[in-house]
Design a protein around this motif. Structure first.
Motif, PDB file in Angstrom:
ATOM      1  N   UNK A 116      45.778  37.169  37.310  1.00 12.67           N
ATOM      2  CA  UNK A 116      44.377  37.163  37.712  1.00 12.67           C
ATOM      3  C   UNK A 116      43.475  36.644  36.590  1.00 12.67           C
ATOM      4  N   UNK A 117      42.345  36.122  36.998  1.00 20.45           N
ATOM      5  CA  UNK A 117      41.320  35.657  36.074  1.00 20.45           C
ATOM      6  C   UNK A 117      39.958  36.090  36.608  1.00 20.45           C
ATOM      7  N   UNK A 118      39.033  36.309  35.707  1.00 25.59           N
ATOM      8  CA  UNK A 118      37.728  36.833  36.077  1.00 25.59           C
ATOM      9  C   UNK A 118      36.603  36.047  35.423  1.00 25.59           C
ATOM     10  N   UNK A 119      35.497  35.981  36.122  1.00 25.32           N
ATOM     11  CA  UNK A 119      34.283  35.460  35.518  1.00 25.32           C
ATOM     12  C   UNK A 119      33.826  36.443  34.447  1.00 25.32           C
ATOM     13  N   UNK A 120      33.205  35.918  33.407  1.00 22.40           N
ATOM     14  CA  UNK A 120      32.744  36.789  32.323  1.00 22.40           C
ATOM     15  C   UNK A 120      31.785  37.857  32.834  1.00 22.40           C
ATOM     16  N   UNK A 121      31.035  37.521  33.851  1.00 22.06           N
ATOM     17  CA  UNK A 121      30.012  38.443  34.355  1.00 22.06           C
ATOM     18  C   UNK A 121      30.599  39.685  35.022  1.00 22.06           C
ATOM     19  N   UNK A 122      31.865  39.630  35.412  1.00 20.40           N
ATOM     20  CA  UNK A 122      32.470  40.780  36.092  1.00 20.40           C
ATOM     21  C   UNK A 122      33.666  41.342  35.348  1.00 20.40           C
ATOM     22  N   UNK A 123      34.041  40.699  34.260  1.00 21.90           N
ATOM     23  CA  UNK A 123      35.223  41.135  33.510  1.00 21.90           C
ATOM     24  C   UNK A 123      35.056  42.580  33.062  1.00 21.90           C
ATOM     25  N   UNK A 124      36.050  43.386  33.318  1.00 22.81           N
ATOM     26  CA  UNK A 124      36.010  44.789  32.958  1.00 22.81           C
ATOM     27  C   UNK A 124      35.426  45.684  34.040  1.00 22.81           C
ATOM     28  N   UNK A 125      34.799  45.066  35.035  1.00 25.50           N
ATOM     29  CA  UNK A 125      34.191  45.856  36.122  1.00 25.50           C
ATOM     30  C   UNK A 125      34.878  45.610  37.455  1.00 25.50           C
ATOM     31  N   UNK A 126      35.564  44.508  37.574  1.00 24.51           N
ATOM     32  CA  UNK A 126      36.173  44.138  38.846  1.00 24.51           C
ATOM     33  C   UNK A 126      37.675  43.919  38.684  1.00 24.51           C
ATOM     34  N   UNK A 127      38.387  44.205  39.752  1.00 28.44           N
ATOM     35  CA  UNK A 127      39.830  43.991  39.776  1.00 28.44           C
ATOM     36  C   UNK A 127      40.204  43.324  41.084  1.00 28.44           C
ATOM     37  N   UNK A 128      40.878  42.193  40.970  1.00 28.74           N
ATOM     38  CA  UNK A 128      41.394  41.512  42.144  1.00 28.74           C
ATOM     39  C   UNK A 128      42.870  41.867  42.292  1.00 28.74           C
ATOM     40  N   UNK A 129      43.282  42.086  43.514  1.00 32.53           N
ATOM     41  CA  UNK A 129      44.684  42.426  43.760  1.00 32.53           C
ATOM     42  C   UNK A 129      45.092  41.850  45.108  1.00 32.53           C
ATOM     43  N   UNK A 130      46.389  41.798  45.315  1.00 33.99           N
ATOM     44  CA  UNK A 130      46.878  41.263  46.581  1.00 33.99           C
ATOM     45  C   UNK A 130      48.000  42.122  47.126  1.00 33.99           C
ATOM     46  N   UNK A 131      48.078  42.164  48.430  1.00 33.55           N
ATOM     47  CA  UNK A 131      49.131  42.883  49.152  1.00 33.55           C
ATOM     48  C   UNK A 131      49.778  41.849  50.052  1.00 33.55           C
ATOM     49  N   UNK A 132      50.866  41.273  49.570  1.00 35.27           N
ATOM     50  CA  UNK A 132      51.483  40.177  50.316  1.00 35.27           C
ATOM     51  C   UNK A 132      52.059  40.635  51.657  1.00 35.27           C
ATOM     52  N   UNK A 133      52.541  41.851  51.711  1.00 37.41           N
ATOM     53  CA  UNK A 133      53.115  42.349  52.959  1.00 37.41           C
ATOM     54  C   UNK A 133      52.064  42.439  54.062  1.00 37.41           C
ATOM     55  N   UNK A 134      50.828  42.783  53.657  1.00 36.71           N
ATOM     56  CA  UNK A 134      49.751  42.928  54.629  1.00 36.71           C
ATOM     57  C   UNK A 134      48.824  41.720  54.654  1.00 36.71           C
ATOM     58  N   UNK A 135      49.129  40.712  53.817  1.00 36.58           N
ATOM     59  CA  UNK A 135      48.344  39.475  53.795  1.00 36.58           C
ATOM     60  C   UNK A 135      46.879  39.759  53.443  1.00 36.58           C
ATOM     61  N   UNK A 136      46.705  40.632  52.470  1.00 40.34           N
ATOM     62  CA  UNK A 136      45.373  41.040  52.059  1.00 40.34           C
ATOM     63  C   UNK A 136      45.140  40.722  50.588  1.00 40.34           C
ATOM     64  N   UNK A 137      43.907  40.373  50.286  1.00 43.86           N
ATOM     65  CA  UNK A 137      43.473  40.291  48.896  1.00 43.86           C
ATOM     66  C   UNK A 137      42.221  41.164  48.770  1.00 43.86           C
ATOM     67  N   UNK A 152      47.602  32.267  59.123  1.00 45.72           N
ATOM     68  CA  UNK A 152      47.783  30.839  59.326  1.00 45.72           C
ATOM     69  C   UNK A 152      48.366  30.082  58.159  1.00 45.72           C
ATOM     70  N   UNK A 153      48.934  30.795  57.211  1.00 44.97           N
ATOM     71  CA  UNK A 153      49.516  30.139  56.036  1.00 44.97           C
ATOM     72  C   UNK A 153      50.571  31.054  55.444  1.00 44.97           C
ATOM     73  N   UNK A 154      51.321  30.521  54.496  1.00 43.42           N
ATOM     74  CA  UNK A 154      52.288  31.329  53.773  1.00 43.42           C
ATOM     75  C   UNK A 154      51.533  32.083  52.670  1.00 43.42           C
ATOM     76  N   UNK A 155      51.044  33.256  53.017  1.00 42.21           N
ATOM     77  CA  UNK A 155      50.135  33.975  52.127  1.00 42.21           C
ATOM     78  C   UNK A 155      50.751  34.208  50.755  1.00 42.21           C
ATOM     79  N   UNK A 156      51.991  34.582  50.718  1.00 39.01           N
ATOM     80  CA  UNK A 156      52.630  34.902  49.444  1.00 39.01           C
ATOM     81  C   UNK A 156      52.725  33.722  48.488  1.00 39.01           C
ATOM     82  N   UNK A 157      52.582  32.513  49.009  1.00 33.22           N
ATOM     83  CA  UNK A 157      52.691  31.316  48.180  1.00 33.22           C
ATOM     84  C   UNK A 157      51.332  30.767  47.766  1.00 33.22           C
ATOM     85  N   UNK A 158      50.275  31.404  48.206  1.00 30.68           N
ATOM     86  CA  UNK A 158      48.936  30.863  47.991  1.00 30.68           C
ATOM     87  C   UNK A 158      48.171  31.638  46.932  1.00 30.68           C
ATOM     88  N   UNK A 159      47.465  30.906  46.093  1.00 27.34           N
ATOM     89  CA  UNK A 159      46.488  31.539  45.215  1.00 27.34           C
ATOM     90  C   UNK A 159      45.264  31.895  46.050  1.00 27.34           C
TER      91      UNK A 159
END
Length: 113
Positions: free
Chosen positions: A56-77, A25-32
């Protein structure tokens, strides 16, 4: 705009989980995009965010343990979470701003010791 999160579950301390959020429902590639979480009895807090360009940016509590990524073709984060502890137990929400703030339904992550 609809955000559908998945991937939560029960995991032992030290384990890993990968959360996914499907956006429509949105232009996924243009959205944070962002992941938030709400531990039991606590306020919702940001876990990580990723800009449309992939910064990407992380909360201190998860830094080094979590990774956020996006797949614009599949509209997934995704949120890859490693070395989980009971403190990571929470409902995890996908979030974006597209004219206004949108929240997904949330997916429960339970980490047992």
């Amino acid at each position: 705009v609809q955000l559908q999160a998945s991937g939560g579950g029960l995991v032992l301390a030290g384990g890993s989980l990968r959360l996914s959020c499907k956006a429509s429902g949105m232009n996924f590639g243009a959205a944070a995009m962002a992941w938030y979480r709400q531990p039991p009895g606590k306020q919702r807090e940001v876990v990580a965010n990723i800009t449309s360009s992939g910064t990407s940016n992380y909360a201190d509590s998860v830094k080094g343990r979590c990774t956020i990524s996006r797949d614009n073709a599949r509209r997934l984060v995704h949120l890859q979470m490693n070395s989980l502890s009971p403190d990571d137990t929470a409902v995890y929400y996908c979030n974006t701003y597209w004219g206004r703030t949108y929240w997904g339904r949330g997916t429960l992550v339970t980490v047992s010791s």
